[in-house]
Design a protein around this motif. Structure first.
Motif, PDB file in Angstrom:
ATOM      1  N   LYS A  94       0.828  -1.205   0.000  1.00 13.11           N
ATOM      2  CA  LYS A  94       0.000   0.000   0.000  1.00 13.11           C
ATOM      3  C   LYS A  94       0.857   1.247   0.000  1.00 13.11           C
ATOM      4  O   LYS A  94       1.892   1.301   0.661  1.00 13.11           O
ATOM      5  CB  LYS A  94      -0.910   0.027   1.231  1.00 13.11           C
ATOM      6  N   ASP A  95       0.396   2.262  -0.750  1.00 14.47           N
ATOM      7  CA  ASP A  95       1.063   3.557  -0.665  1.00 14.47           C
ATOM      8  C   ASP A  95       0.406   4.381   0.446  1.00 14.47           C
ATOM      9  O   ASP A  95      -0.565   3.948   1.087  1.00 14.47           O
ATOM     10  CB  ASP A  95       1.077   4.271  -2.018  1.00 14.47           C
ATOM     11  N   LYS A  96       0.931   5.568   0.708  1.00 10.37           N
ATOM     12  CA  LYS A  96       0.467   6.367   1.842  1.00 10.37           C
ATOM     13  C   LYS A  96      -0.895   7.005   1.615  1.00 10.37           C
ATOM     14  O   LYS A  96      -1.486   7.539   2.562  1.00 10.37           O
ATOM     15  CB  LYS A  96       1.516   7.434   2.174  1.00 10.37           C
ATOM     16  N   ASN A  97      -1.398   6.947   0.398  1.00  6.65           N
ATOM     17  CA  ASN A  97      -2.748   7.435   0.130  1.00  6.65           C
ATOM     18  C   ASN A  97      -3.754   6.301  -0.024  1.00  6.65           C
ATOM     19  O   ASN A  97      -4.868   6.528  -0.503  1.00  6.65           O
ATOM     20  CB  ASN A  97      -2.739   8.338  -1.102  1.00  6.65           C
ATOM     21  N   GLY A  98      -3.369   5.090   0.385  1.00  4.87           N
ATOM     22  CA  GLY A  98      -4.324   3.993   0.480  1.00  4.87           C
ATOM     23  C   GLY A  98      -4.493   3.131  -0.738  1.00  4.87           C
ATOM     24  O   GLY A  98      -5.278   2.177  -0.720  1.00  4.87           O
ATOM     25  N   ARG A  99      -3.767   3.402  -1.826  1.00  6.69           N
ATOM     26  CA  ARG A  99      -3.833   2.509  -2.986  1.00  6.69           C
ATOM     27  C   ARG A  99      -3.066   1.227  -2.686  1.00  6.69           C
ATOM     28  O   ARG A  99      -1.986   1.268  -2.107  1.00  6.69           O
ATOM     29  CB  ARG A  99      -3.218   3.149  -4.225  1.00  6.69           C
ATOM     30  N   ASP A 137       7.540   3.738  -3.067  1.00  6.67           N
ATOM     31  CA  ASP A 137       8.259   4.850  -2.431  1.00  6.67           C
ATOM     32  C   ASP A 137       8.336   6.064  -3.345  1.00  6.67           C
ATOM     33  O   ASP A 137       8.219   7.213  -2.891  1.00  6.67           O
ATOM     34  CB  ASP A 137       9.670   4.415  -2.029  1.00  6.67           C
ATOM     35  N   ARG A 138       8.538   5.835  -4.641  1.00  9.87           N
ATOM     36  CA  ARG A 138       8.581   6.960  -5.577  1.00  9.87           C
ATOM     37  C   ARG A 138       7.206   7.648  -5.682  1.00  9.87           C
ATOM     38  O   ARG A 138       7.127   8.874  -5.777  1.00  9.87           O
ATOM     39  CB  ARG A 138       9.033   6.485  -6.962  1.00  9.87           C
ATOM     40  N   VAL A 139       6.146   6.869  -5.649  1.00 12.84           N
ATOM     41  CA  VAL A 139       4.801   7.440  -5.655  1.00 12.84           C
ATOM     42  C   VAL A 139       4.584   8.272  -4.395  1.00 12.84           C
ATOM     43  O   VAL A 139       4.088   9.413  -4.455  1.00 12.84           O
ATOM     44  CB  VAL A 139       3.745   6.324  -5.759  1.00 12.84           C
ATOM     45  N   ASN A 140       4.942   7.712  -3.234  1.00 17.36           N
ATOM     46  CA  ASN A 140       4.788   8.449  -1.985  1.00 17.36           C
ATOM     47  C   ASN A 140       5.583   9.757  -1.997  1.00 17.36           C
ATOM     48  O   ASN A 140       5.092  10.804  -1.552  1.00 17.36           O
ATOM     49  CB  ASN A 140       5.252   7.589  -0.806  1.00 17.36           C
ATOM     50  N   GLN A 141       6.798   9.687  -2.500  1.00 14.91           N
ATOM     51  CA  GLN A 141       7.655  10.871  -2.551  1.00 14.91           C
ATOM     52  C   GLN A 141       7.047  11.952  -3.440  1.00 14.91           C
ATOM     53  O   GLN A 141       7.006  13.136  -3.068  1.00 14.91           O
ATOM     54  CB  GLN A 141       9.037  10.486  -3.056  1.00 14.91           C
ATOM     55  N   ARG A 142       6.571  11.564  -4.633  1.00 16.38           N
ATOM     56  CA  ARG A 142       6.005  12.544  -5.551  1.00 16.38           C
ATOM     57  C   ARG A 142       4.728  13.166  -4.974  1.00 16.38           C
ATOM     58  O   ARG A 142       4.528  14.392  -5.083  1.00 16.38           O
ATOM     59  CB  ARG A 142       5.707  11.882  -6.900  1.00 16.38           C
ATOM     60  N   GLU A 143       3.880  12.362  -4.341  1.00 20.48           N
ATOM     61  CA  GLU A 143       2.645  12.912  -3.793  1.00 20.48           C
ATOM     62  C   GLU A 143       2.908  13.798  -2.575  1.00 20.48           C
ATOM     63  O   GLU A 143       2.166  14.757  -2.332  1.00 20.48           O
ATOM     64  CB  GLU A 143       1.664  11.781  -3.479  1.00 20.48           C
ATOM     65  N   LYS A 144       3.961  13.509  -1.850  1.00 20.84           N
ATOM     66  CA  LYS A 144       4.354  14.394  -0.754  1.00 20.84           C
ATOM     67  C   LYS A 144       4.801  15.743  -1.294  1.00 20.84           C
ATOM     68  O   LYS A 144       4.457  16.805  -0.749  1.00 20.84           O
ATOM     69  CB  LYS A 144       5.478  13.753   0.064  1.00 20.84           C
ATOM     70  N   GLU A 145       5.551  15.717  -2.381  1.00 20.78           N
ATOM     71  CA  GLU A 145       6.001  16.965  -3.011  1.00 20.78           C
ATOM     72  C   GLU A 145       4.815  17.772  -3.533  1.00 20.78           C
ATOM     73  O   GLU A 145       4.774  19.000  -3.406  1.00 20.78           O
ATOM     74  CB  GLU A 145       6.961  16.660  -4.158  1.00 20.78           C
ATOM     75  N   LEU A 146       3.827  17.077  -4.125  1.00 19.46           N
ATOM     76  CA  LEU A 146       2.668  17.750  -4.701  1.00 19.46           C
ATOM     77  C   LEU A 146       1.652  18.163  -3.641  1.00 19.46           C
ATOM     78  O   LEU A 146       0.789  19.010  -3.910  1.00 19.46           O
ATOM     79  CB  LEU A 146       1.984  16.833  -5.722  1.00 19.46           C
ATOM     80  N   GLU A 147       1.717  17.505  -2.468  1.00 25.64           N
ATOM     81  CA  GLU A 147       0.756  17.716  -1.372  1.00 25.64           C
ATOM     82  C   GLU A 147      -0.660  17.347  -1.801  1.00 25.64           C
ATOM     83  O   GLU A 147      -1.642  17.972  -1.400  1.00 25.64           O
ATOM     84  CB  GLU A 147       0.814  19.163  -0.862  1.00 25.64           C
ATOM     85  N   ARG A 148      -0.747  16.309  -2.640  1.00 26.80           N
ATOM     86  CA  ARG A 148      -2.045  15.793  -3.101  1.00 26.80           C
ATOM     87  C   ARG A 148      -1.807  14.464  -3.806  1.00 26.80           C
ATOM     88  O   ARG A 148      -0.672  14.101  -4.120  1.00 26.80           O
ATOM     89  CB  ARG A 148      -2.715  16.766  -4.069  1.00 26.80           C
ATOM     90  N   LYS A 149      -2.901  13.753  -4.061  1.00 26.40           N
ATOM     91  CA  LYS A 149      -2.816  12.538  -4.851  1.00 26.40           C
ATOM     92  C   LYS A 149      -2.552  12.861  -6.314  1.00 26.40           C
ATOM     93  O   LYS A 149      -3.042  13.869  -6.832  1.00 26.40           O
ATOM     94  CB  LYS A 149      -4.125  11.744  -4.774  1.00 26.40           C
ATOM     95  N   ASP A 151      -3.133  12.147 -10.292  1.00 23.70           N
ATOM     96  CA  ASP A 151      -4.166  11.554 -11.128  1.00 23.70           C
ATOM     97  C   ASP A 151      -3.546  10.444 -11.978  1.00 23.70           C
ATOM     98  O   ASP A 151      -2.337  10.166 -11.905  1.00 23.70           O
ATOM     99  CB  ASP A 151      -4.860  12.616 -11.986  1.00 23.70           C
ATOM    100  N   GLU A 152      -4.367   9.797 -12.817  1.00 25.75           N
ATOM    101  CA  GLU A 152      -3.900   8.654 -13.608  1.00 25.75           C
ATOM    102  C   GLU A 152      -2.745   9.034 -14.522  1.00 25.75           C
ATOM    103  O   GLU A 152      -1.758   8.304 -14.646  1.00 25.75           O
ATOM    104  CB  GLU A 152      -5.052   8.086 -14.444  1.00 25.75           C
ATOM    105  N   GLN A 153      -2.876  10.164 -15.206  1.00 26.31           N
ATOM    106  CA  GLN A 153      -1.829  10.590 -16.140  1.00 26.31           C
ATOM    107  C   GLN A 153      -0.516  10.839 -15.409  1.00 26.31           C
ATOM    108  O   GLN A 153       0.561  10.450 -15.892  1.00 26.31           O
ATOM    109  CB  GLN A 153      -2.266  11.856 -16.869  1.00 26.31           C
ATOM    110  N   GLU A 154      -0.584  11.441 -14.243  1.00 26.41           N
ATOM    111  CA  GLU A 154       0.629  11.727 -13.481  1.00 26.41           C
ATOM    112  C   GLU A 154       1.274  10.438 -12.974  1.00 26.41           C
ATOM    113  O   GLU A 154       2.510  10.300 -13.014  1.00 26.41           O
ATOM    114  CB  GLU A 154       0.301  12.649 -12.305  1.00 26.41           C
TER     115      GLU A 154
END
Length: 257
Positions: A94-99, A137-149, A151-154
């Motif tokens: 699981k990632d930090k946003n629950g996926r 971990d890369r997904v978690n890092q990017r979403e932390k930088e963006l301060e949001r989830k 989207d599919e394209q991202e």
């Protein structure tokens, strides 16, 4: 070499006959089997560190209809990691946003330094599990930088950049599911095929029926939703080719299992 199977569909499909054919190949891939049935972030995961065709549990399991929109299956020929439950695919995390991310991999990572940090923290011993740790971990890092989830394209763009780098010099056939998208990649010739049907697409290392299976688009990350391709990534051109040094390494690793 392991074998992979996957399906991505808009509606529930019964896949018993495909699974029976797939698991019948296990005499050549005797080091474990696994099956993950996915519904968004809910995963039903079953696996054993034994030859699939010798599993009484699996035989009984396939007497009941397997109805799924998304599923991955794997039969393992061990190259990295001992023959035990923790080294059987599929892997989930699981990632930090629950996926919930689910991965099956056919190949070997010979040299990709970013994966080394996971050797001491992963559950098992395989390079495949390390791929999943790194992706999440890369997904978690990017979403932390963006301060949001994202989207599919991202998410697809991030995965595309990871695969372009990781494929260099490595054998990287994989199926990956994030609860919405099914990602598919192959860079080893003639080792991943797809079967397109109405609102569904199936993937397998070798064709599993007399239907019209076609080679998956090569050296390019693809993403599917509800049985249709929605994203096509960068054609990185990094085809994996056997070489003497890699074969010697695999021989040394396999002799230690």
């Amino acid at each position: 070499m392991c074998e992979l199977f996957g399906i991505n569909a808009a509606e529930d499909c019964q896949i018993n006959e495909y699974l029976k054919e797939f698991f019948s190949h296990s005499s050549a891939h005797p080091h474990g089997w696994g099956l993950a049935c996915m519904e968004e972030n809910q995963i039903q995961l079953e696996k054993e560190p034994m030859q699939a065709s010798r599993s009484n549990y699996l035989k009984e399991r396939l007497t009941v209809p397997v109805l799924v929109k998304n599923a991955f299956a794997h039969i393992r020929y061990a190259t990295i990691g001992n023959v035990e439950y923790r080294n059987c695919h599929p892997y989930t995390r699981k990632d930090k946003n629950g996926r919930t991310w689910t991965l099956v991999h056919n190949g070997t990572i010979f040299d990709y330094e970013p994966l080394n940090q996971y050797v001491t923290v992963q559950t098992g011993d395989t390079d495949s599990e390390r791929i999943l740790y790194y992706v999440v971990d890369r997904v978690n890092q990017r979403e932390k930088e963006l301060e949001r989830k994202m989207d599919e394209q991202e998410r697809f763009s991030l995965l595309d950049s990871i695969i372009v780098q990781m494929a260099k010099g490595n054998k990287l056939n994989l199926l990956l599911y994030d609860g919405e998208l099914c990602y598919v990649h192959t860079n080893y010739a003639n080792t991943l095929y797809e079967l397109e049907k109405e609102n569904q697409v199936l993937f397998a290392t070798v064709p599993l029926s007399k239907e019209l299976w076609k080679p998956v688009t090569f050296t390019t990350l693809l993403a599917y939703r509800k049985g249709h391709r929605v994203f096509t990534g960068t054609n990185h051109g990094n085809e994996y080719m056997h070489n003497e040094e890699n074969m010697k390494l695999l021989y040394r690793i396999f002799s230690d299992l």
